[in-house]
Design a protein around this motif. Structure first.
Motif, PDB file in Angstrom:
ATOM      1  N   GLU A  58       0.834  -1.297  -0.020  1.00  0.00           N
ATOM      2  CA  GLU A  58      -0.127  -0.074  -0.159  1.00  0.00           C
ATOM      3  C   GLU A  58       1.015   1.264   0.034  1.00  0.00           C
ATOM      4  O   GLU A  58       0.602   2.330  -0.697  1.00  0.00           O
ATOM      5  CB  GLU A  58      -1.065   0.021   1.075  1.00  0.00           C
ATOM      6  N   GLU A  91      -8.158 -10.063  -4.960  1.00  0.00           N
ATOM      7  CA  GLU A  91      -7.852  -9.278  -3.533  1.00  0.00           C
ATOM      8  C   GLU A  91      -6.840  -8.421  -3.704  1.00  0.00           C
ATOM      9  O   GLU A  91      -6.936  -7.046  -3.358  1.00  0.00           O
ATOM     10  CB  GLU A  91      -7.499 -10.145  -2.392  1.00  0.00           C
ATOM     11  N   LYS A  93      -5.743  -6.710  -6.532  1.00  0.00           N
ATOM     12  CA  LYS A  93      -6.024  -5.633  -7.445  1.00  0.00           C
ATOM     13  C   LYS A  93      -7.102  -4.690  -6.561  1.00  0.00           C
ATOM     14  O   LYS A  93      -7.271  -3.415  -6.658  1.00  0.00           O
ATOM     15  CB  LYS A  93      -6.894  -6.231  -8.743  1.00  0.00           C
ATOM     16  N   ARG A  94      -8.077  -5.244  -5.753  1.00  0.00           N
ATOM     17  CA  ARG A  94      -8.811  -4.493  -4.796  1.00  0.00           C
ATOM     18  C   ARG A  94      -8.087  -3.731  -3.817  1.00  0.00           C
ATOM     19  O   ARG A  94      -8.324  -2.428  -3.730  1.00  0.00           O
ATOM     20  CB  ARG A  94      -9.767  -5.397  -4.088  1.00  0.00           C
ATOM     21  N   ARG A  95      -6.932  -4.147  -3.302  1.00  0.00           N
ATOM     22  CA  ARG A  95      -6.092  -3.517  -2.252  1.00  0.00           C
ATOM     23  C   ARG A  95      -5.540  -2.233  -3.087  1.00  0.00           C
ATOM     24  O   ARG A  95      -5.419  -1.064  -2.603  1.00  0.00           O
ATOM     25  CB  ARG A  95      -5.114  -4.301  -1.915  1.00  0.00           C
ATOM     26  N   GLN A  97      -6.541  -0.671  -5.810  1.00  0.00           N
ATOM     27  CA  GLN A  97      -7.560   0.155  -6.171  1.00  0.00           C
ATOM     28  C   GLN A  97      -8.197   1.125  -5.074  1.00  0.00           C
ATOM     29  O   GLN A  97      -8.410   2.129  -5.121  1.00  0.00           O
ATOM     30  CB  GLN A  97      -8.658  -0.677  -6.828  1.00  0.00           C
ATOM     31  N   LYS A  98      -8.098   0.245  -3.965  1.00  0.00           N
ATOM     32  CA  LYS A  98      -8.446   1.244  -2.700  1.00  0.00           C
ATOM     33  C   LYS A  98      -7.743   2.175  -2.350  1.00  0.00           C
ATOM     34  O   LYS A  98      -8.159   3.484  -2.069  1.00  0.00           O
ATOM     35  CB  LYS A  98      -8.663   0.298  -1.571  1.00  0.00           C
ATOM     36  N   VAL A  99      -6.256   2.121  -2.452  1.00  0.00           N
ATOM     37  CA  VAL A  99      -5.219   3.087  -2.482  1.00  0.00           C
ATOM     38  C   VAL A  99      -5.301   4.324  -3.567  1.00  0.00           C
ATOM     39  O   VAL A  99      -5.344   5.632  -3.238  1.00  0.00           O
ATOM     40  CB  VAL A  99      -3.803   2.646  -2.329  1.00  0.00           C
ATOM     41  N   GLY A 101      -7.985   5.063  -5.199  1.00  0.00           N
ATOM     42  CA  GLY A 101      -9.134   5.749  -4.990  1.00  0.00           C
ATOM     43  C   GLY A 101     -10.140   5.747  -5.973  1.00  0.00           C
ATOM     44  O   GLY A 101     -11.115   6.521  -6.196  1.00  0.00           O
ATOM     45  N   ASP A 103     -11.061   3.024  -9.887  1.00  0.00           N
ATOM     46  CA  ASP A 103     -11.402   1.664 -10.500  1.00  0.00           C
ATOM     47  C   ASP A 103     -10.010   1.563 -11.508  1.00  0.00           C
ATOM     48  O   ASP A 103     -10.239   1.307 -12.787  1.00  0.00           O
ATOM     49  CB  ASP A 103     -12.461   1.293 -10.959  1.00  0.00           C
TER      50      ASP A 103
END
Length: 243
Positions: A58, A91, A93-95, A97-99, A101, A103
């Motif tokens: 992250e 998972e 990729k989700r991590r 994308q979360k950082v 902000g 997609d």
């Protein structure tokens, strides 16, 4: 197209190999997953190195986002299988994308390899070489098995530390490839983004007469193709020149 890229701070191969494959109009922007150059003597040491890389994901992603990349590449292959199941890649990729902000499209090694194998018409049986330790095997079995592939042979090159993965000769890599080849093997897959295999893999396809999938080539190729960039490139395996 601006690609954000993360790779471990010990990696000296991703940056030059990705830049060698970069088409006009595409730029690569690296953030480093900061880890120490641990001495690796055992499976447990190797596992700890991947744990540290995972924990550094992250912050490295965040450091790249200031340049507002259009897409993202995870420039490490071991982490792409570390969960040992089909859901782990999603998972990761989700991590990311979360950082980010938003997609942001994310390319990871396992998605790239599966698409490469499909396009090459590989049905099931592969062999894998990498600079890791045997504790990677159950992780790979879980991920590749879920995709329908059987790993018939491994070559664990057992690098003594993350930086030493890249300190190999062409002959070292040629011997590693030949050690796992056989008539039952439909394709050779090379994991380890710090193993400088891009151009050796291109040569190896000619003398083995089968696909040799270098992880940096496959990952960068997949990032380009999934973002609508279809330039063909010669000298970086038939994956890049044919598909």
């Amino acid at each position: 197209m601006a690609f954000g890229v993360t790779t471990p701070s010990t990696n000296t191969v991703v940056q030059p190999e990705y830049d060698d494959m970069r088409p006009p109009g595409v730029t690569n922007h690296l953030g480093r997953m900061v880890i120490p150059d641990l001495q690796i003597r055992t499976n447990e040491d190797f596992d700890e190195s991947i744990r540290l890389i995972d924990a550094a994901l992250e912050p490295a992603v965040a450091s790249v986002m200031d340049c507002r990349p259009n897409a993202f590449i995870l420039g490490i292959s071991a982490l792409s299988v570390w969960g040992g199941n089909a859901e782990w890649g999603a998972e990761l990729k989700r991590r990311i994308q979360k950082v980010a902000g938003f997609d942001i499209p994310v390319a990871i090694a396992t998605d790239a390899v599966f698409e490469a194998l499909r396009l090459h018409g590989v049905k099931r049986r592969i062999a894998i070489m990498e600079p890791y330790f045997p504790s990677i095997e159950p992780k790979m079995v879980g991920v590749f098995g879920a995709a329908g592939y059987e790993i018939v042979r491994y070559n664990h090159m057992r690098g003594k530390s993350p930086t030493t993965y890249s300190v190999v000769t062409a002959q070292d890599m040629i011997r590693a490839i030949k050690a796992i080849d056989g008539p039952e093997v439909e394709a050779i897959v090379q994991f380890g983004a710090n193993l400088p295999m891009a151009r050796i893999a291109d040569e190896a396809e000619r003398w083995l007469d089968k696909p040799v999938i270098s992880i940096n080539v496959a990952t960068y190729w997949h990032a380009l193709r999934t973002n609508g960039i279809n330039d063909k490139l010669y000298g970086f395996t038939s994956l890049f020149s044919k598909f």
